[in-house]
Design a protein around this motif. Structure first.
Motif, PDB file in Angstrom:
ATOM      1  N   GLY A  44       0.828  -1.186   0.000  1.00 16.35           N
ATOM      2  CA  GLY A  44       0.000   0.000   0.000  1.00 16.35           C
ATOM      3  C   GLY A  44       0.869   1.245   0.000  1.00 16.35           C
ATOM      4  N   PRO A  45       0.303   2.407  -0.274  1.00 11.39           N
ATOM      5  CA  PRO A  45       1.098   3.637  -0.293  1.00 11.39           C
ATOM      6  C   PRO A  45       1.896   3.867   0.984  1.00 11.39           C
ATOM      7  CG  PRO A  45      -1.085   4.031  -1.192  1.00 11.39           C
ATOM      8  CD  PRO A  45      -1.106   2.651  -0.626  1.00 11.39           C
TER       9      PRO A  45
ATOM     10  N   LEU B  10       4.343   6.762   0.745  1.00 12.50           N
ATOM     11  CA  LEU B  10       3.553   7.646  -0.109  1.00 12.50           C
ATOM     12  C   LEU B  10       2.270   8.064   0.598  1.00 12.50           C
ATOM     13  CD1 LEU B  10       3.834   5.848  -3.585  1.00 12.50           C
ATOM     14  CD2 LEU B  10       5.165   7.805  -2.755  1.00 12.50           C
ATOM     15  N   VAL B  11       1.790   9.225   0.251  1.00  8.09           N
ATOM     16  CA  VAL B  11       0.507   9.715   0.778  1.00  8.09           C
ATOM     17  C   VAL B  11      -0.575   9.391  -0.239  1.00  8.09           C
ATOM     18  CG1 VAL B  11      -0.804  11.733   1.519  1.00  8.09           C
ATOM     19  CG2 VAL B  11       1.643  11.571   2.043  1.00  8.09           C
TER      20      VAL B  11
ATOM     21  N   VAL C 103      -7.337   0.555  -7.535  1.00  4.94           N
ATOM     22  CA  VAL C 103      -6.513  -0.640  -7.656  1.00  4.94           C
ATOM     23  C   VAL C 103      -6.138  -1.130  -6.262  1.00  4.94           C
ATOM     24  CG1 VAL C 103      -5.577   0.037  -9.890  1.00  4.94           C
ATOM     25  CG2 VAL C 103      -4.369   0.684  -7.800  1.00  4.94           C
ATOM     26  N   THR C 104      -5.875  -2.428  -6.158  1.00  2.00           N
ATOM     27  CA  THR C 104      -5.368  -2.990  -4.915  1.00  2.00           C
ATOM     28  C   THR C 104      -3.863  -2.772  -4.870  1.00  2.00           C
ATOM     29  OG1 THR C 104      -7.082  -4.685  -4.911  1.00  2.00           O
ATOM     30  CG2 THR C 104      -5.145  -5.080  -3.538  1.00  2.00           C
TER      31      THR C 104
ATOM     32  N   LEU D  28       9.782  -2.352  -4.584  1.00  8.47           N
ATOM     33  CA  LEU D  28       8.757  -3.287  -4.130  1.00  8.47           C
ATOM     34  C   LEU D  28       9.088  -3.899  -2.773  1.00  8.47           C
ATOM     35  CD1 LEU D  28       8.086  -5.033  -7.557  1.00  8.47           C
ATOM     36  CD2 LEU D  28       6.534  -3.495  -6.328  1.00  8.47           C
ATOM     37  N   ARG D  29      10.171  -3.428  -2.153  1.00 13.82           N
ATOM     38  CA  ARG D  29      10.566  -3.868  -0.809  1.00 13.82           C
ATOM     39  C   ARG D  29      10.763  -5.388  -0.749  1.00 13.82           C
ATOM     40  NH1 ARG D  29      10.538   1.089  -1.122  1.00 13.82           N
ATOM     41  NH2 ARG D  29       9.950   2.511   0.586  1.00 13.82           N
TER      42      ARG D  29
END
Length: 273
Positions: free
Chosen positions: A18-19, A24-25, A32-33, A74-75
């Protein structure tokens, strides 16, 4: 299984973030998922259209530098990062393994008199086991394949105390193997069988999680001797690439160590050839 594996992997990993996971904010309603393609591209410092082509399978040979950037964006954990590189290139040569074990390895197996030990191939088929491993796995209808035992044998949910974690790790190991030998017929057959007969496996397979077998603690429950706690270690068999020797080691002078002794003394199961 040899379609757009790279694109499927990227979409699955993007959907898993997720953001907030990447700093990210998020504004407004997201359609989208997980992350948007443009967000992943921006985090990786690549062109958004180029990233879209990667997911769509229209671009299949990104540079190692791009892959490293995507892995950071993508960590990805180290095992998963390595899997990303394999999906983007040719599978390494010489990774196929024989399903026969050497006499020396059989002798080594039998030398582990105080611990369950067995040998597996990349598809998690059990190729050989010492008497303690046979006694440990005796509740299963057949101790022939670790993935089948987890997902298709009813005993699996009782034997593996933390079945959810075991199932996740098993699927992730098979996903990693697919990145190394995607055209292996035995592996393809196993994945097809598990997907067709296990809803849980089919769900976990879509996550594209990747994990290598190294070492960990396992909590098991044998119907004869009760709960068991062991630490497992895996060793690559250098003489047979793809084979792994797995050893379950109980801590000395513990109820688990005593239980494994009682189990071995009382087993009448046949040896795995």
């Amino acid at each position: 299984m040899t379609g757009n594996l790279l694109g499927e992997f990227l979409r699955a990993r993007r959907a898993a973030l997720g953001p907030r996971d990447v700093g990210l904010v998020s504004h407004g309603v997201r359609r989208v998922t997980g992350l948007r393609r443009e967000e992943v591209a921006d985090l990786a410092g690549v062109n958004a259209d180029y990233y879209a082509r990667l997911e769509q399978g229209r671009e299949r040979r990104p540079s190692p530098q791009v892959l490293d950037a995507l892995g950071r964006a993508l960590r990805l954990a180290p095992d998963t990062h390595a899997h990303l590189h394999r999906l983007a290139g040719a599978p390494p040569a010489g990774r196929s393994s024989t399903d026969r074990i050497s006499a020396a390895l059989r002798q080594l197996l039998d030398g582990f008199t105080g611990a369950p030990a067995f040998v597996i191939n990349p598809a998690l088929d059990v190729l050989a086991a010492n008497p303690r491993a046979e006694a440990l796995h005796s509740p299963f209808a057949a101790a022939d394949n670790l993935a089948r035992m987890v997902f298709l044998d009813p005993e699996g949910r009782q034997f593996y105390t933390d079945w959810t974690s075991t199932a996740r790790a098993t699927a992730a190991h098979l996903r990693q193997t697919c990145g190394i030998t995607p055209d292996d017929p035995r592996l393809r057959s196993l994945i097809d069988t598990l997907t067709a007969h296990s809803v849980d496996f089919a769900r976990l397979w879509t996550t594209h999680d990747v994990l290598n077998k190294t070492q960990d603690t396992k909590h098991l429950h044998h119907p004869t001797v009760g709960p068991l706690t062991v630490t497992y270690q895996s060793f690559d068999v250098r003489a047979a690439p793809g084979q792994q020797l797995i050893v379950y080691q109980p801590a000395p002078d513990t109820p688990t160590a005593e239980a494994l002794v009682r189990l071995a003394q009382g087993t009448g199961s046949a040896r795995i050839a």
